[in-house]
Scaffold this motif. Structure first.
Motif, short mmCIF file in Angstrom:
data_model
loop_
_atom_site.label_atom_id
_atom_site.label_comp_id
_atom_site.label_asym_id
_atom_site.label_seq_id
_atom_site.Cartn_x
_atom_site.Cartn_y
_atom_site.Cartn_z
N GLU A 360 0.83 -1.21 0.00
CA GLU A 360 0.00 0.00 0.00
C GLU A 360 0.86 1.26 0.00
N ALA A 363 2.47 1.85 -3.40
CA ALA A 363 1.52 2.33 -4.40
C ALA A 363 1.21 3.81 -4.19
N LEU A 368 -0.49 6.14 -7.13
CA LEU A 368 -1.54 5.26 -7.63
C LEU A 368 -2.75 5.27 -6.68
N ARG A 369 -3.94 5.27 -7.27
CA ARG A 369 -5.17 5.10 -6.49
C ARG A 369 -5.58 3.64 -6.62
N PHE A 370 -5.95 3.04 -5.52
CA PHE A 370 -6.15 1.60 -5.54
C PHE A 370 -7.21 1.15 -4.55
N THR A 372 -8.12 -2.37 -2.00
CA THR A 372 -7.52 -3.57 -1.42
C THR A 372 -8.62 -4.51 -0.95
N LEU A 395 -4.07 -5.93 -4.14
CA LEU A 395 -4.21 -4.52 -4.49
C LEU A 395 -4.49 -4.41 -5.98
N ALA A 396 -5.47 -3.56 -6.35
CA ALA A 396 -5.79 -3.33 -7.75
C ALA A 396 -5.97 -1.83 -7.99
N GLU A 397 -5.56 -1.38 -9.17
CA GLU A 397 -5.71 0.03 -9.52
C GLU A 397 -7.19 0.37 -9.59
N ARG A 398 -7.53 1.49 -8.99
CA ARG A 398 -8.94 1.83 -8.81
C ARG A 398 -9.70 2.00 -10.13
N LEU A 404 -1.98 -4.74 -8.90
CA LEU A 404 -0.82 -3.99 -8.41
C LEU A 404 0.04 -4.79 -7.44
N VAL A 463 -13.34 -2.89 -7.38
CA VAL A 463 -13.04 -1.91 -8.43
C VAL A 463 -14.35 -1.37 -9.02
#
Length: 467
Positions: A360, A363, A368-370, A372, A395-398, A404, A463
């Motif tokens: 976190e 990122a 990066l905006r993400f 979790t 973690l994934a990009e928003r 991520l 997401v």
């Protein structure tokens, strides 16, 4: 005939030398390699398991002896340290550590594979007898020699990263009472704190005392037998590790604070270093701006394919790949090292710990905006004998849903699952795309939905909800 000079006789250096020799025979290329220790081509990653008794003999960690390298046409000079690089003159100055004799050796191609050195803070008592770093086979042997003559049974490990937790396990297996003193919020700063807490709880359950948020201020010593009777007098062995909040008795101390690039030679020679102190190279592992100088292994920084920034990640997997690429370049071929996604796996007793990609905080650092997600699952079908719990954080990009990072903590069967995520990261997959991966399934190996895919499904929903 050209001459290739290699500084460092372990993974990157000797892989480079061996690959270059395969491509160019002794009549085309002379290869001279310098190694300051007693060993070459060994697995430093195996040292904790040798200390802990899982590996019986030191020789099992040696992939190829100096004699074997020499038989293949590589002039490997042991116990010889390079003390200066003269880049304009294309030569290096070396010192024989047994005789003290120095000599200059010219080169046409130079390979810098000086590795990394243990972080050793400048604290009172840090050099006392009984305080050990663990980076080389020489270090491992010195620690084993200390343990063999140890009268007490109290061990303190300073630091709770990969080296720290692995050495805590090794010392526990040898029957010592182990305390880990860690300045971080939780063990394993390579995990987010919520995942590190799982490691802490498991270590406590194994009988390892973990003290977090504790900054070591000094190493306390006592007199040797027959020495000064003054407690803490000069020359005494380690007796405790001190922090601002207390003291932790110790008959032996192991430093597991981490490592940093061994690049003082390169710095003195004016070669380019990155923000982490590692050498900077191009994709073919040539030092930037220098046509005939290469570098690889733990002394370089590498491109993180997820964040797009340079990182220092000291791992034998990277070092061997670097060596192959360098050897190809020196040998007249061409190969590249595109970068890494930051995959690592470790264990402490039966607890497996893995991560790949970004944490976190990492990122956030690159803007990066993400989202979790964290899921609880099992290593096998729940009804199958031996099914063990595991926790997966993703973690994934928003906006895009791009994967991520993934962290996994669990029992048997948990750690190597991170490889699926590493491949997905390298391929630039989204978490939604991951849910369609055709992974192997049978009750002895996995639930119907593999834990990594369960996390991917949950991340896909997060997401979508985040918009």
């Amino acid at each position: 005939m050209e001459r290739m000079v290699v500084i460092g006789g372990d993974a990157a250096g000797m892989s480079a030398a061996s690959q270059a020799r395969r491509l160019r025979g002794p009549g085309e290329l002379e290869i001279v390699a310098f190694e300051r220790s007693h060993f070459a081509s060994y697995s430093a990653c195996g040292i904790p398991y040798w200390v802990g008794g899982d590996v019986d003999r030191r020789e099992q960690l040696v992939a190829r002896s100096p004699q074997e390298h020499r038989s293949r046409g590589i002039d490997l000079r042991m116990r010889t340290e390079v003390v200066e690089i003269d880049v304009p003159g294309q030569r290096v100055r070396s010192r024989d550590l047994e005789s003290g004799t120095e000599a200059w050796t010219g080169y046409d191609k130079l390979v810098i594979a000086t590795g990394a050195r243990p972080v050793r803070p400048r604290l009172p008592g840090i050099d006392a007898p009984g305080v050990h770093g663990v980076q080389t086979l020489d270090d491992g042997q010195a620690l084993l020699d200390t343990l063999a003559g140890l009268e007490g049974r109290r061990a303190v490990v300073v630091g709770a990263g990969y080296i720290g937790v692995e050495m805590a396990e090794a010392l526990l297996k040898r029957g010592l009472d182990v305390t880990v003193v860690n300045r971080g919020e939780q063990p394993m700063a390579t995990l987010d704190p919520d995942m590190g807490r799982l490691v802490h709880e498991a270590m406590d359950g194994m009988g390892i005392t973990t003290v977090n948020g504790a900054e070591v201020t000094k190493i306390l010593t006592g007199p040797e037998v027959g020495a000064s009777p003054v407690p803490g007098g000069p020359g005494g062995r380690v007796r405790a590790v001190a922090t601002e909040d207390g003291e932790f008795p110790a008959d032996v101390v192991v430093l597991g604070i981490g490592v940093e690039p061994e690049t003082e030679l390169a710095r003195a020679a004016g070669l380019p270093l990155g923000t982490h102190g590692g050498l900077l190279t191009d994709l073919s592992m040539r030092v930037r701006g220098y046509e005939d100088v290469w570098a690889g292994g733990d002394c370089v920084e590498v491109l993180d394919l997820v964040s797009g920034r340079e990182r220092h990640i000291p791992l034998g997997t990277h070092a061997n790949k670097h060596g192959q690429i360098i050897g190809a370049g020196v040998g007249g071929g061409y190969a590249t090292f595109p970068g890494v996604v930051g995959t690592a796996v470790s264990k402490v007793c039966d607890l497996e710990i893995a991560r790949t990609g970004l944490l976190e905080k990492e990122a956030r650092a690159v803007g990066l905006r993400f989202v979790t997600v964290t899921v609880e699952s099992t290593s096998r079908a729940g009804y199958y004998p031996g099914a063990a719990p595991m926790t997966v954080k993703m973690l994934a990009e928003r906006r895009t849903g791009r994967l991520l990072g993934v962290q996994i903590v669990g029992r048997e069967g948990a750690g190597k699952r991170v490889d699926v995520a590493a491949v997905a990261l390298t391929a630039g997959m989204t978490v939604e795309g991951m849910t369609a991966l055709d992974l192997g399934y049978a009750p002895p190996f996995s639930p119907v939905w593999d834990p990594v895919l369960v996390a991917a499904r949950k991340a896909t929903a997060a997401v979508a909800q985040a918009g």
